[in-house]
Design a protein around this motif. Structure first.
Motif, mmCIF file in Angstrom:
data_model
loop_
_atom_site.group_PDB
_atom_site.id
_atom_site.type_symbol
_atom_site.label_atom_id
_atom_site.label_comp_id
_atom_site.label_asym_id
_atom_site.label_seq_id
_atom_site.Cartn_x
_atom_site.Cartn_y
_atom_site.Cartn_z
ATOM 1 N N TYR A 136 0.798 -1.224 0.000
ATOM 2 C CA TYR A 136 0.000 0.000 0.000
ATOM 3 C C TYR A 136 0.834 1.280 0.000
ATOM 4 O O TYR A 136 0.315 2.358 -0.248
ATOM 5 C CB TYR A 136 -0.939 0.030 1.208
ATOM 6 N N SER A 137 2.107 1.171 0.274
ATOM 7 C CA SER A 137 2.892 2.368 0.544
ATOM 8 C C SER A 137 3.462 2.995 -0.724
ATOM 9 O O SER A 137 3.603 2.353 -1.772
ATOM 10 C CB SER A 137 4.037 2.041 1.497
ATOM 11 N N GLU A 138 3.829 4.238 -0.600
ATOM 12 C CA GLU A 138 4.483 4.962 -1.685
ATOM 13 C C GLU A 138 5.833 4.347 -1.992
ATOM 14 O O GLU A 138 6.266 4.322 -3.151
ATOM 15 C CB GLU A 138 4.627 6.435 -1.293
ATOM 16 N N GLU A 139 6.506 3.825 -0.951
ATOM 17 C CA GLU A 139 7.801 3.182 -1.157
ATOM 18 C C GLU A 139 7.674 1.930 -2.024
ATOM 19 O O GLU A 139 8.621 1.507 -2.686
ATOM 20 C CB GLU A 139 8.427 2.807 0.185
ATOM 21 N N ASN A 159 5.687 1.834 -4.482
ATOM 22 C CA ASN A 159 5.248 2.424 -5.747
ATOM 23 C C ASN A 159 3.731 2.360 -5.932
ATOM 24 O O ASN A 159 3.246 2.397 -7.052
ATOM 25 C CB ASN A 159 5.947 1.761 -6.957
ATOM 26 N N PRO A 194 0.211 4.115 -6.008
ATOM 27 C CA PRO A 194 -0.195 5.509 -6.205
ATOM 28 C C PRO A 194 -1.131 6.012 -5.116
ATOM 29 O O PRO A 194 -1.313 7.220 -4.968
ATOM 30 C CB PRO A 194 -0.911 5.476 -7.554
ATOM 31 N N PHE A 195 -1.722 5.071 -4.363
ATOM 32 C CA PHE A 195 -2.681 5.443 -3.329
ATOM 33 C C PHE A 195 -2.866 4.241 -2.412
ATOM 34 O O PHE A 195 -2.714 3.096 -2.834
ATOM 35 C CB PHE A 195 -4.020 5.831 -3.970
ATOM 36 N N THR A 196 -3.206 4.498 -1.158
ATOM 37 C CA THR A 196 -3.400 3.387 -0.221
ATOM 38 C C THR A 196 -4.733 2.678 -0.422
ATOM 39 O O THR A 196 -4.925 1.570 0.076
ATOM 40 C CB THR A 196 -3.353 3.902 1.223
ATOM 41 N N ARG A 199 -1.592 -0.517 -11.076
ATOM 42 C CA ARG A 199 -0.268 -1.085 -10.854
ATOM 43 C C ARG A 199 -0.304 -2.589 -11.141
ATOM 44 O O ARG A 199 -1.366 -3.223 -11.113
ATOM 45 C CB ARG A 199 0.188 -0.860 -9.405
ATOM 46 N N GLN A 209 7.872 -4.466 -4.896
ATOM 47 C CA GLN A 209 7.620 -3.284 -5.699
ATOM 48 C C GLN A 209 6.563 -3.597 -6.761
ATOM 49 O O GLN A 209 6.625 -4.642 -7.417
ATOM 50 C CB GLN A 209 8.902 -2.817 -6.398
ATOM 51 N N GLN A 253 -4.025 8.247 -12.540
ATOM 52 C CA GLN A 253 -4.949 8.902 -11.617
ATOM 53 C C GLN A 253 -6.413 8.491 -11.802
ATOM 54 O O GLN A 253 -7.307 9.124 -11.248
ATOM 55 C CB GLN A 253 -4.830 10.428 -11.737
#
Length: 782
Positions: A532-535, A537, A539-541, A563, A578, A596
């Protein structure tokens, strides 16, 4: 001719858009139980439902549907009118859109003048009524009256008839003794203007006949009637109002048809002759508990629209003789959950919002399309299970179906019959717990899926153990906590999707904070991980859709984009998971696919291509790797009733893609099917290929082939005509011979790109994995 007065002229010409007939590849599944308006014309009854129309032929009893498949917009219908003189149906919508359906062809003209007029507030564009006089149709709206010319198919003047030329709501118009009368709401009275006056756009030429709020005005022969909002019906003679009756309920529809005056209220339908004698009265029948909406009558029958039974055909003089008339269809035009099966489909209607809130709770039944016919089960027969959403069919017993309730638990059906409701008293399912009301029961069962052993996995949001399993053969339940990832039940309200991969890993979309969760019970020592994280990759949780494709790659839809997790096998061992965006080239510029976009669903077809639904941009069909957009369907270029995609389900045997939108259900025949394990059942059609078959466009299909196959087509002398291989000649690649999952398509052309001559052609199939072979013969007649 138009006068150029900006304040009171709607437009200078009608904007007409020809709609396309999509019946070749598309099919619509609309509900016709809730009928809003009924009119008569050309010995037929026209009934408008939510966003579609059906036509009943009184002479033959045939029923014909007019839907988005024929070119209707899919917007919400407010009224309709049929012109015998011009043989066309005029459809009016809540948003001001107009459409004209012609009898003699499949054309539908879309008229957007009112819809697009910026000087009219959107809330005032509703079309309330059509009234025809000579070649003109007077359109009653919430802003006034517009005129449409049926001969020239263009708009005329618009009349803003309020004091000082203001906009007022007009509910109905009629013409009587060379005057046009308008029934106005909001205490604006009954108004009229002389048709001999050539300047009706001047509000000063409209006079108020009497004050008050009026529901309807209509002409029956030499009689003029008006209905006021206090339920009183008046006859108007020489400017004098004579009250004839006060109805018990407010009239919803007043029509003069076949020398009858027909008044419909929610509980009654009244038919009067020209002397205002009551010819017949229809009350609510105990066998058809509903509300009436609109009605017409002829010399023998009444036809009344209802909220729940389509149109009721009732003997005019024996009202106990009632016939239910409507096309076979599903319960509602608000499908929420889908589950396809070969030659069938299950549908639920139990919505919850984006944040997994099911309130206000809905009490709706379910629909099952089986061999072309709909079987509808009412809410009252479903153990009072509310908010029904996800559907799972037992792969080892196709007659056993489980349907999630987002309030009451898990519903089980066997052979179409609801047999059991699992809840907190008879299973491992858990209710949410409210500190201020500990006795309150609310069991949030959402996504569900069967594993390869026939065990059903369900998600139980807002509970301590958010994952449950049920073995239907032993009725054994097990519960699992994911508190390593979600420390408190209240932090995760629900799950949109769950899938089980080939390794037994359960993948779930976990509400709006935890992305995707992978879970494996691992013999009592559960493993779990979240993405879920930005790390990572993401885009949103907030993950909203997942699908595992045929290469074991996980496709993830989120509230803000797409993703892919390309390697799912090491999910628990890899500490540096990732996910990847898909980068495409568009106009020479690298872009992120579906950047988006709020993705509502993802499904993988038999060819490993991806169907992806969105919240406001329709549905996309991508190649297996996402690099090619094969189709992008919206309301503009397809019969989708709405661009809001709720769910997608695929019948992989027949290549039918079912698409649930916020305004209705349609299907697209993609032709893509799953491959078979052998070539035993492979066949070609049409065979023979006759001269009237368009071989280039419609193509010869070679069905039920295996996954990794080589195909050679030769003439009877052994000369090579076409060749293809599963992993090379994929569909939409421009090849003469294309292979798409379990089906190959030949356009009838040879290696020189010419259409072949008449003759017998050999199709030689070779499975590249098992070395199995098979030869088919195709006869082409030109």
């Amino acid at each position: 001719m138009f006068r150029k007065i900006a304040v009171i002229i709607l437009c200078v010409s009608s904007i007409l858009v020809g709609a396309q007939d999509y019946s070749a590849s598309w099919k619509g599944y609309f509900s016709f139980y809730n009928v809003k308006t009924v009119v008569e014309g050309n010995s037929k009854i026209y009934a408008a439902a939510d966003n579609a129309v059906f036509v009943y032929d009184k002479q033959t009893n045939d029923i014909h549907e007019i839907t988005t498949i024929n070119g209707l917009s899919g917007e919400t219908i407010s009224t309709i009118y049929y012109s015998d003189a011009y043989e066309l149906l005029v459809v009016g919508y809540e948003n001001g859109l107009m459409e004209i359906v012609f009898d003699n062809d499949n054309d539908v003209l879309t008229i957007v003048d009112i819809l697009d007029k910026v000087t009219i507030p959107p809330t005032s564009k509703r079309i309330n009524h059509f009234y025809a006089f000579n070649n003109l149709v007077y359109i009653s709206t919430r802003y006034g009256v517009s005129v449409f010319d049926l001969e020239r198919l263009e708009f005329g003047d618009t009349f803003f008839i309020g004091n000082g030329g203001t906009q007022v709501q007009v509910n109905q118009t009629t013409v009587y003794d060379n005057y046009i009368y308008a029934a106005c709401a909001g205490d604006q009275g009954l108004r009229r203007a002389s048709l001999l006056d050539t300047n009706l756009i001047d509000f000063n030429n409209w006079e108020t006949v009497t004050t008050g709020s009026f529901i309807a005005v209509t002409t029956q022969g030499d009689n003029l009637y008006a209905v006021r909002s206090d339920r009183r019906l008046f006859k108007i003679e020489n400017g004098l109002f004579t009250e004839l009756i006060q109805f018990g309920d407010s009239p919803l529809d007043v029509q003069a048809v076949n020398n009858n005056l027909v008044v419909t209220t929610r509980n009654n339908m009244f038919v009067y002759d020209t002397m205002f004698n009551l010819v017949s009265q229809l009350d609510i029948d105990s066998n058809f508990t509903t509300q009436y909406t609109s009605g017409v009558a002829d010399t023998n029958y009444m036809f009344v629209g209802t909220r729940d039974f389509g149109v009721l055909k009732v003997d005019l003089f024996n009202t106990s003789t009632i016939e239910e008339i409507h096309p076979n269809g599903l319960l509602l035009n608000r499908p929420f959950g889908l589950q396809a099966e070969p030659n069938g489909l299950w549908v639920t209607f139990g919505e919850h919002d984006l944040w997994y809130n099911p309130y206000p709770l809905n009490s709706r039944g379910i629909s099952h399309l089986k061999h072309g016919e709909w079987i509808n089960t009412a809410y009252s027969d479903l153990f009072d299970a509310k908010c029904l959403n996800k559907i799972s069919v037992n792969p080892f017993n196709k007659n056993q179906v489980f349907i999630s309730s987002f309030f009451n638990g898990l519903l089980e059906l066997n052979d179409e019959i609801p047999t059991f409701l699992y809840n907190e008293t008879n299973s491992a399912l858990e209710s949410l717990v409210l500190a201020n009301n500990p006795s309150y029961v609310d069991i949030r069962i959402g996504a569900s899926a069967f594993d390869s052993n026939g065990v059903l996995w369900v998600t139980n949001g807002f509970s301590e153990h958010q994952i449950k399993s049920l073995n239907p053969s032993s009725n054994q339940w097990k519960s699992y906590s994911i508190d390593q990832i979600v420390p408190e039940p209240a932090l995760n309200h629900g799950f949109k999707d769950i899938i089980v991969d080939n390794n037994g890993v359960k993948w779930m979309t976990a509400g709006y904070s935890y992305g995707v969760i992978a879970f494996n019970e691992n013999g009592g020592n559960p493993k779990m991980k979240a993405i879920y994280s930005e790390e990572q990759n993401m885009p949103f949780t907030f993950s909203t859709a997942i699908a595992m494709d045929k290469r074991n790659q996980l496709w993830i839809g989120t509230y803000r984009g797409l993703r892919v997790l390309y390697n799912t096998s090491d999910i628990f061992e890899n500490d540096n998971i990732q996910v990847n965006e898909i980068i495409i080239e568009e106009g020479g510029i690298a872009k992120e696919l579906l950047f988006q976009q709020y993705i509502t669903d993802i499904k993988v077809d038999g060819s490993n291509n991806k169907w992806i639904g969105t919240s406001d941009s329709g549905i996309f069909y991508f190649s297996a790797d996402g690099q090619k957009t094969i189709y992008h369907f919206t309301t503009e270029n397809s019969p989708l009733p709405s661009n809001v995609i709720q769910d997608i389900s695929i019948d992989e045997v027949n290549g039918v893609v079912y698409i649930a939108t916020s305004r209705g259900l349609v299907s697209f025949l993609s032709g893509s099917s799953s491959p078979f394990t052998t070539l035993e059942k492979a066949y070609a059609y049409p065979n023979p290929v006759r001269p009237n078959f368009n071989i280039v466009e419609d193509k010869v299909k070679i069905k039920d082939i295996s996954e990794n196959v080589n195909i050679k087509i030769t003439d009877i002398e052994g000369n090579l005509v076409a060749e293809g291989q599963s992993r090379t000649n994929q569909r939409y690649g421009g090849y003469n011979l294309e292979i798409d999952g379990g089906t190959a398509y030949w356009n009838g052309k040879n290696l020189a790109n010419n259409i072949v001559a008449s003759g017998v052609y050999l199709v030689m199939l070779s499975d590249l994995d098992t070395y199995e072979t098979k030869v088919l013969k195709i006869m082409v007649v030109r």
